[in-house]
Design an enzyme around this catalytic site. Structure first.
Site, PDB file in Angstrom:
ATOM      1  N   ASP B 404      -8.551  -6.616   9.411  1.00 61.81           N
ATOM      2  CA  ASP B 404      -8.682  -5.827   8.215  1.00 61.81           C
ATOM      3  C   ASP B 404      -7.374  -6.013   7.438  1.00 61.81           C
ATOM      4  O   ASP B 404      -6.375  -6.440   8.010  1.00 61.81           O
ATOM      5  CB  ASP B 404      -8.877  -4.376   8.644  1.00 61.81           C
ATOM      6  CG  ASP B 404      -8.858  -3.437   7.488  1.00 61.81           C
ATOM      7  OD1 ASP B 404      -9.485  -3.769   6.484  1.00 61.81           O
ATOM      8  OD2 ASP B 404      -8.223  -2.382   7.594  1.00 61.81           O
ATOM      9  N   GLU B 626      -4.612   8.592  -2.187  1.00 57.71           N
ATOM     10  CA  GLU B 626      -4.702   9.887  -2.859  1.00 57.71           C
ATOM     11  C   GLU B 626      -3.358  10.587  -2.840  1.00 57.71           C
ATOM     12  O   GLU B 626      -2.891  11.127  -3.836  1.00 57.71           O
ATOM     13  CB  GLU B 626      -5.742  10.766  -2.168  1.00 57.71           C
ATOM     14  CG  GLU B 626      -7.159  10.351  -2.463  1.00 57.71           C
ATOM     15  CD  GLU B 626      -8.132  11.486  -2.249  1.00 57.71           C
ATOM     16  OE1 GLU B 626      -7.839  12.348  -1.407  1.00 57.71           O
ATOM     17  OE2 GLU B 626      -9.161  11.515  -2.934  1.00 57.71           O
ATOM     18  N   ARG B 727      -3.047  -2.497  -5.317  1.00 68.43           N
ATOM     19  CA  ARG B 727      -4.366  -1.921  -5.206  1.00 68.43           C
ATOM     20  C   ARG B 727      -4.594  -1.143  -6.494  1.00 68.43           C
ATOM     21  O   ARG B 727      -3.698  -0.424  -6.928  1.00 68.43           O
ATOM     22  CB  ARG B 727      -4.292  -0.998  -4.014  1.00 68.43           C
ATOM     23  CG  ARG B 727      -5.514  -0.316  -3.630  1.00 68.43           C
ATOM     24  CD  ARG B 727      -5.212   0.372  -2.313  1.00 68.43           C
ATOM     25  NE  ARG B 727      -5.967  -0.289  -1.291  1.00 68.43           N
ATOM     26  CZ  ARG B 727      -6.775   0.372  -0.474  1.00 68.43           C
ATOM     27  NH1 ARG B 727      -6.853   1.668  -0.521  1.00 68.43           N
ATOM     28  NH2 ARG B 727      -7.468  -0.270   0.420  1.00 68.43           N
ATOM     29  N   GLY B 813     -11.964  -5.077   1.844  1.00 63.82           N
ATOM     30  CA  GLY B 813     -12.801  -4.538   0.790  1.00 63.82           C
ATOM     31  C   GLY B 813     -12.163  -4.713  -0.572  1.00 63.82           C
ATOM     32  O   GLY B 813     -12.775  -4.406  -1.598  1.00 63.82           O
TER      33      GLY B 813
END
Lengths: 368, 1222
Positions: B404, B626, B727, B813
């Site tokens: 990952d 977050e 990101r 992802g």
């Protein structure tokens, strides 16, 4: 599992919290010990030509002399073997071998003359040898009762199941029970020296000291302690089926009678291989001047009782002097010499290979 | 139709209706409405005291090996075939069964104790008689009871949260006991049941709780409460307190017991340990089958031999013992019986003890792996964890690694890096630097007092310099990492807008303020006070003050500091408070206070108060990005102060606190890839929807033409961010009309109350609201770039793994650009690589491109010059989905096999596992998957070896994994060193075990040729048992645990050495058969040398067996010592100890046992042998001759290896190096 795990955390009384400022109370850091970190001081034997070669030469150099020593020792042992089975028509024992029966009352004797070419100087051991006799058969080996032989009265009267079907005869317990005892070797061998004058001199044969000391004194014991009246002790038992006389009549000497009869003890130590010999008598050296068995003519007189035809067996009488390495056996000496030579040879071959390629290898290393 | 649907659901058996127990209190059991549900007492024990032995035996005989053992023991009781005394043959099986039973019993006892302790834990249950909560035990809790849980207590059963002491109806729980996640989770009271603030009255509860049947899903719960007036209130997991969790930050809570005892979710999740079968073990089983074939062959030889031996006899010899009836079996029947006797005699050939030994070895290997200090992470205090105990050796055979990206290769400690608002980029230059050491952080700087706002810039530049010099050694996650240095331009922008509209309310809609409000509001971050959760308070109150002297002190200091701050400057305070209470104070609102003193001079009065009430805000975020965003907002003065289900409190830079009413939160899901929060603005009363999400998920929702330019600019910036490896996230805002909200709200309620299909309905409604957003078009886009730093030594590790012959794939992802960027950063991709980018929408195109590429790649592969570039493949999720379809998959796999590295972007969790499965099955390779998040769970479970990284994203990956590490770099040592060791150790140990058994058993077999195949053993049976049990068992186990063929340093330095384990490695068909041949040769030597020595002598059975036994002991041990590469003290002790034990035990046994073991009698045999020089001479030559081929073969193969293959040259260098080291 889960339950126990959170319970355990509760016991510790702390929560491990990662992240900023999370003062952890207990450190989970593994111990930095040599053992746990697999850093124990270690020795690494590196098998290179340098370490292997000397090993070969050393083995070779040690083994060859040992081998020679063993071979010479073995060659110095004098041994004489006489087959008295009586298979050939010409054999003196042919007749006896033909009419065999376990329970024949009339003893059959035969006399075998032989010539001793070399004098036997030291003590001479007299063996009887049997071949093709599988004393190591699994069921045969087990067919005995050590408690009975150890003098246990209880076992004397109630032999163990292992002795079946040689445990009881006509409702009487057999003493000694079992197939081993039942098939005990029962030939009698006597040795006569034929004087150059033609007189027949019987050579005295020692029948004590042929069994292991521990067998005679610890493992085998007559029932009833030291009661010399063995007939009374063995009251209520019967002799093995194949025996001609009961166990308490094996010898007249009470020290060598009953279960502690040494011929019996020797027989009870079952042989490992189908061709074997068993110590029968010892001819002791009397005088340092005269050889134990001088060179010359002898006769062997056999009371031929033991049938071997049922298994195509052979019976032998062996006379042998003895050394520290036991009986005559050149094998070990030859083996040592061979292995030593192989090692030495391998060492030489390796040395050549090493010499030829080793240099190249080194130079390659340097260029690397 | 909805009602119809509902009814249908109720009609099914899978619901439960629960009512309060209180009206029925004191009635007999038959009248209790909830009597059918189990109580809360748990029993995790397997056995009861009375039935322990039968149950345990039953359990144990599920093992095939034990049945085999038992079968042999029973066979031995059959008189015609028995080889030994029947009772004696029972010993091995009894020992094994007894040991296992003892272990099981002990474990069960521990479980019993822990059950008892749990069941007797006190808790408070409401009692109608006494009109209050009374203290009872956990085991007394029943479904339908009302339980009160006090702060820091563990919840006894699954509770429906009805009341909390919190005025907002919120309760915080920590689920660390369940899933290991330490962040607090918020649970809220079932709406409309509790009479809010006042004390809860359980007796007034008169609803019927309708819930689903118990299941083990920790994140889902379907239930509704039907009130007497037939109103149904839907309840989800957000109102369920799970057994085993701890209540935090909440004084007390009251819940209604829904599930108790074994039906609770935590108990249903309580599965046994994972059992995987390693590759080596699977191969081992085929060799066991070979052994069985060999055994049968040998037994057949025995049977036929016995038959023909009997046939040859002319008549019945005296040594043939008939049975007790005087009857002799026919040769054929005897031969038939002999077959079974031989099986008993030669049973050791099937290495039953091997399985026990392998287990022991693996325990030892796991011990060493978990204790490796290099695999321990200082920062998070986590050592390596082995969760699957039986696949350690698979670590040494890995060929493909699937990794990952986020949190695995990277820190997953997000730092806000850059943002673009309204098409303007704010680069935040200073943030790119690594965090600075704490000492230099707040160096008093004269310029700091400058009111113009410049101090930040200057100060931070100063800090930046310090940081540059010191940053290399700084730990990656100092608490300061969350700190963001504001961008000067952006800060000024905010100032400007704020000062221009400081008093007016219309300015609140300014895009900049909105942006930061969105940052602060649009998330699910929970604010907690750090002090509370740090300590355990036994008292039922969880106070902020006076419980800890340290804290009191820091509190005082803080007060002093804030007092001084009100006078002039904040400078000394923060420094001192940090040093004096470094433990309890986590975050200081420096920027906040700075902004206050600098900007809102007029509102100073609020300053100290707010400073006092929120000294140590701690953000509990479910995902690190977050948290990064909230921290970023805070850096600009927009501080998230509190979050309750109904409201969010944000403090603005000027110190004003705004309380937003939260109307709804549309949670994040992987399909929508976004989340939204619907709030009512406190000043304007507008209904505002803030949406945050992945850029592609947001961008396609924008559509209004006048936004196009901004959107395009933003997209440009986004691409630029992605190239830097950042990101990206986008924020949008939408103002809703009341009517639109009302309409939507109705459909939303319907979806929430549904039980069947609820998730989908909720998702649909969420989508509805968010899609509307494009139609209205009233959106503004702001994007943020968040940096995710590469973890320490990742490039290093990847290079090493690749040198070790392992293919590394990255499945992420993220967007392709980000992934490629990270790929270069971690040296997965090289500048010289030919990167094939596959990103196609059409299947046809995909097919043709795939074929073309494959053709080209094949040509490269055949290129003899070696100049062909290495090929890397970057493939995106959509294309991957096409490539994995059945008609393309073979071509894809072929292409991927030829690529040096493969990067898959934008893949879903399911695709991750699909890729792993495809590669694993098509290429028949050993795969390893490593990941840290819930999205990696599938992949981790699909791979042969799953590795979880215990990082920022909870523990789900760790829970699913076989091994858990804390950093990616640990993979290097885990695989290259421990993997290699475990594999070579176990492989060598297993081969040795086979060899050992064959070498020993064959002695017995050769003897059969000299005893008429009668099944005689020339070694006393007890000594035979001891031989395997004591004399030769410890050395191979030690060998399997401790041998080091190559030192750790060499293995790390020369990753090529890892290749030995890949494919078949040490444990090959040829190795096995070489060992077997060697065993045959050695047994021949060990038998025939003594045989010829003692031929035609007066030797007896056991006296003949003694040198054989001794010689094979020496041969077997010396053979092992040739195999042992590294000798430590332990090795010497165990090897010499084994020899000593052999002689001591055998001497003692043959001295004591006169008639103890009839009819076998080894009395005084070893003693008499040891008095005979021939014994020693025989032993020496036999041992030397037996090992003669092995010793030079080893040295030859060593020399051969050194010359022939280049890696082995390195190998020799390695050993030379080792010589120096040791």
């Amino acid at each position: 599992m889960m339950a126990s795990s959170y319970n355990a955390k509760d016991e510790d009384g702390h929560i491990t919290v990662s992240g900023p400022g999370g003062g952890t109370l207990k450190n989970k850091k593994p111990d930095n010990t040599a053992f746990k970190q697999q850093r124990l001081p270690a020795w690494q034997p590196i098998l290179t030509a340098g370490t292997v070669l000397p090993a070969f030469f050393i083995i070779g150099l040690i083994f060859i002399p040992i081998g020679i020593g063993l071979y010479v020792t073995s060659n110095n042992i004098k041994e004489l073997e006489i087959d008295y089975t009586g298979v050939d028509m010409s054999s003196p024992c042919f007749n006896c071998s033909q009419n065999f029966s376990w329970n024949s009352t009339r003893p059959c004797t035969c006399t075998i003359p032989f010539y001793l070419e070399q004098a036997f100087e030291s003590n001479v051991f007299m063996y009887y040898g049997l071949s093709n006799f599988y004393q190591n058969h699994r069921r045969y080996v087990k067919s005995r009762d050590d408690s009975q032989l150890n003098g246990d009265i209880e076992a004397l009267l109630n032999p163990s199941k292992e002795c079946e079907p040689y445990a009881r005869n006509e409702n009487k317990p057999i003493a000694p029970c079992g197939a081993i005892a039942n098939s005990m070797f029962n030939d009698t061998l006597e040795l006569f020296y034929i004087d150059p004058n033609g007189t027949k001199i019987q050579i005295p044969l020692m029948k004590k000291g042929i069994a292991w000391w521990t067998d005679k004194h610890v493992k085998f014991r007559n029932p009833g302690g030291n009661n010399p009246n063995l007939t009374a002790v063995f009251q209520g038992t019967t002799k093995p089926v194949n025996w001609r006389k009961p166990v308490y009549e094996l010898d007249t000497d009470s020290e060598n009678n009953g279960f502690i009869n040494e011929d019996f003890i020797v027989w009870m130590r079952t042989a490992a291989l189908p061709t074997f010999r068993k110590l029968y008598r010892i001819i002791q050296k009397k005088n340092s001047m005269i050889p134990t068995l001088p060179r010359g003519n002898y006769t062997l007189e056999v009371v031929y009782n033991y049938p071997v035809g049922s298994f195509e067996g052979r019976k032998r009488m062996i006379l042998s002097t003895i050394s520290w390495m036991g009986g005559k056996n050149p094998f070990l000496g030859i083996a040592y010499i061979t292995v030593g030579s192989i090692c030495f040879f391998l060492g030489v071959v390796l040395l050549i290979i090493h010499h030829k390629y080793g240099n190249r290898n080194n130079s390659a290393d340097i260029t690397n | 139709s909805k009602r119809h649907h509902q009814r249908r659901w109720e009609g099914k058996r899978d619901i439960r209706k629960l009512v309060s127990n209180l009206p029925y209190e004191g009635l007999e059991k038959m009248k209790q409405p909830n009597r059918h549900f189990p109580g809360n007492a748990i029993k995790t024990t397997k056995y009861t005291l009375l039935f322990f032995i039968p149950m345990n035996l039953f359990e144990q005989f599920h093992r095939l090996a034990n049945i085999y053992f038992l079968g042999l023991a029973i066979l031995n009781f059959v008189p015609v075939v028995n080889a030994f005394q029947p009772e004696v043959a029972l010993i091995p099986i009894c020992v094994i069964l007894a040991l296992t039973a003892l272990k099981d019993g002990w474990e069960d006892f521990r479980r019993y104790q822990s059950d008892r302790k749990l069941n007797n834990t006190p808790c408070f249950i409401y009692c109608r008689k006494e009109q209050q909560f009374v203290e009872r035990r956990w085991k007394d809790v029943r479904v339908g009871d009302f339980v009160k849980v006090i702060c820091n207590e563990i919840i006894p059963a699954d509770l429906l949260l009805l009341h909390t002491s919190d005025p907002n109806g919120v309760c915080h729980i920590e689920t660390a006991n369940l899933d290991g996640e330490t962040n607090l989770k918020q649970r809220r009271v079932v709406p409309g049941l509790s009479t809010s603030t006042s004390e809860f009255e359980p007796e007034s509860f008169n609803g019927v709780v309708v819930c689903e049947r118990p299941n083990n899903n920790l994140n889902h719960f379907k239930c509704y409460v039907e009130k007497p007036d037939n109103v149904k209130v839907g309840i989800g997991i957000e109102s369920l307190l799970l057994r085993g969790c701890t209540v935090r930050n909440t004084d007390h809570t009251v819940g209604f017991v829904v599930y108790a005892g074994h039906e609770t979710k935590s108990m249903l999740n309580n599965n046994g340990p994972r059992y995987k079968r390693s590759k080596l073990e699977r191969k081992l089983n085929t060799d066991v089958i070979f052994c069985i074939i060999l055994l049968f062959a040998m037994c057949l030889v025995g049977a036929l031999g016995h038959f023909s031996w009997l046939q040859e006899l002319p008549s019945v010899p005296p040594y043939l013992v008939p049975d007790s009836h005087g009857h002799l079996d026919s040769p054929a029947l005897s031969g038939f019986y002999m077959f079974f006797t031989m099986i008993i005699l030669l049973q050791v050939l099937i290495p039953i003890s091997l399985y026990v030994s392998i287990e022991l070895v693996k325990i030892g290997q796991v011990f060493f792996i978990t204790n490796d200090i290099d695999l321990y992470d200082e920062e998070s205090d986590t050592p390596m964890q082995c969760r699957a105990l039986n696949i350690t050796e698979d670590l040494g055979q890995i060929q493909y690694i699937f990794s990952d990206k986020t949190g695995t290769l990277t820190e997953n400690k997000m730092v806000f890096r850059r943002c673009t608002v309204m098409g303007t980029e704010y680069p935040h230059c200073e943030n790119g630097k690594r965090p600075w050491p704490p000492q230099s952080r707040w160096t008093p700087d004269t310029e700091d007092a400058d009111p113009a706002g410049t101090p930040h810039y200057h100060g931070s530049r100063h800090r930046g310099k310090v940081a540059e010099s010191a940053q290399r050694d700084v730990a990656f996650s100092s608490p300061l990492e969350t700190e963001v240095v504001p961008d000067r331009k952006l800060l000024q922008q905010i100032r400007r807008t704020e000062s221009s509209s400081s008093s007016s309310s219309s300015g609140k809609t300014d895009p900049y303020l909105d942006f930061f409000l969105a940052l602060a509001i649009c998330n699910t971050v929970v604010v907690s006070t750090a002090t509370v959760r740090r300590q355990r308070v036994s008292a039922p109150i969880c106070p902020l003050e006076t419980s800890n002297p340290f804290e009191t002190f820091s509190h005082l200091v803080r007060k002093v500091g804030s007092f001084r701050q009100t006078i002039s400057s904040w400078r000394p305070m923060s420094n001192r408070s940090r040093t004096s209470s470094n433990c309890s104070v986590l975050e200081e609102d420096h920027f906040n206070s700075l902004a206050k003193t600098g900007n809102c001079g007029g509102r100073k009065s609020t300053g100290p108060q707010t400073q006092d009430t929120s000294p140590s805000l701690r953000y509990e975020a479910e995902s690190p990005d977050e948290a990064a965003l909230v921290h970023a907002a805070k850096a600009y003065g927009f501080t998230l102060l509190a979050r309750t289900p109904g409201s969010v409190t944000v403090r603005l830079p000027c110190g004003e606190e705004l309380v937003f009413e939260v109307l709804d939160t549309l949670a994040f899901d992987s399909h929508r890839k976004r989340m939204s929060v619907l709030v009512r603005h406190p000043v304007t009363s507008e209904l505002v929807l803030y949406t945050k999400g992945a850029d592609y998920a947001i961008m396609e929702l924008l559509g209004t033409p006048y936004q196009k330019r901004i959107a395009a600019d933003t997209q440009r910036h986004l691409d630029c961010y992605a190239k830097e490896g950042l990101r990206t996230l986008c924020f949008t805002k939408k103002v809703l009309s009341e009517r639109a909200y009302k309409d939507w709200s109705v459909s939303r309620q319907g979806a929430l109350a549904a039980i069947d299909n609820r998730e989908k309905l909720i998702m649909d409604t969420a989508g509805l609201l968010e899609t509307n957003l494009t139609l209205l078009g009233n959106t503004r886009v702001r994007a943020t770039g968040i940096e995710d730093r590469l973890q320490e030594s990742v490039p290093d590790t990847i290079v090493a793994l690749r040198e070790a012959g392992i293919q590394v794939w990255v499945l992420t992802g993220d967007k392709p650009e980000t992934a490629v960027n990270i790929g270069y950063a971690c040296r997965l991709l090289d500048e010289g690589d030919l990167v094939i980018n596959m990103n196609y929408v059409l299947q046809l195109m995909c097919v043709s491109i795939l074929d073309c590429t494959l053709e080209e790649v094949r040509r490269y592969g055949n290129d003899p010059t070696g100049l062909a570039p290495t090929i890397s493949l970057v493939i995106d999720g959509r294309t991957l989905a096409m490539a994995l379809e059945s008609d393309l998959v073979d071509r894809f796999v072929d292409l991927a096999r030829r690529c040096r590295s493969v990067l898959c972007c934008r893949v879903t969790p399911l695709q991750k596992s699909a890729v792993v499965k495809v590669i694993r099955e098509k290429l028949k390779v050993m795969t390893l998957a490593v990941g840290d998040g819930a999205n990696d769970v599938n992949m981790i479970q699909a791979a042969d070896v799953g590795i979880g990284i215990s990082g920022q994203e909870g523990m789900q990956a760790v829970m699913a994994s076989d091994f858990a590490i804390s950093r990616f770099k640990h993979l290097k040592k885990l695989l290259l060193v421990h993997g290699h060791w475990c594999y070579t150790r176990l492989a060598n140990m297993i081969i040795y075990f086979f060899y050992k058994n064959v070498a020993y058993v064959n002695l017995l077999f050769w003897y059969q040729f000299f005893c008429g195949f009668s099944g005689t053993a020339m070694i006393d049976y007890w000594l035979m048992i001891f031989f395997n049990l004591f004399f030769t068992s410890a050395p191979p186990i030690m060998f399997g645990i401790m041998d080091k063929d190559v030192s750790a340093e060499t293995l790390l330095g020369l990753p090529e050495l890892y290749r030995t384990g890949q494919g078949t490695g040490e444990y090959k068909f040829s190795t096995f058969w070489t060992a077997m041949l060697d065993a045959f040769y050695q047994s021949l030597v060990c038998f025939f040398i003594p045989y010829w020595v003692y031929e035609d002598s007066d030797i007896d059975v056991f006296t003949f067996g003694t040198p054989l036994n001794t010689v094979s002991l020496f041969t077997i041990l010396l053979h092992l010592s040739i195999e042992i590469k590294t000798w430590t003290v332990v090795h010497w002790v165990i090897m010499l100890g084994s020899v000593a034990v052999y002689f001591i035990v055998t001497l003692a046994y043959s001295a004591i046992c006169v008639t103890c073991n009839p009819p076998s009698n080894p009395y005084w045999i070893l003693q008499s042998q040891m008095a005979d020089p021939m014994f020693y001479l025989t032993c020496i030559i036999t041992t030397v001759l037996a090992l003669l081929p092995r010793y030079p073969q080893y040295s030859f193969s060593f020399a051969y290896k050194n010359k022939n293959s280049p890696p082995e040259t390195d190998f020799e260098q390695g050993t030379i190096l080792e010589k120096v080291w040791l």
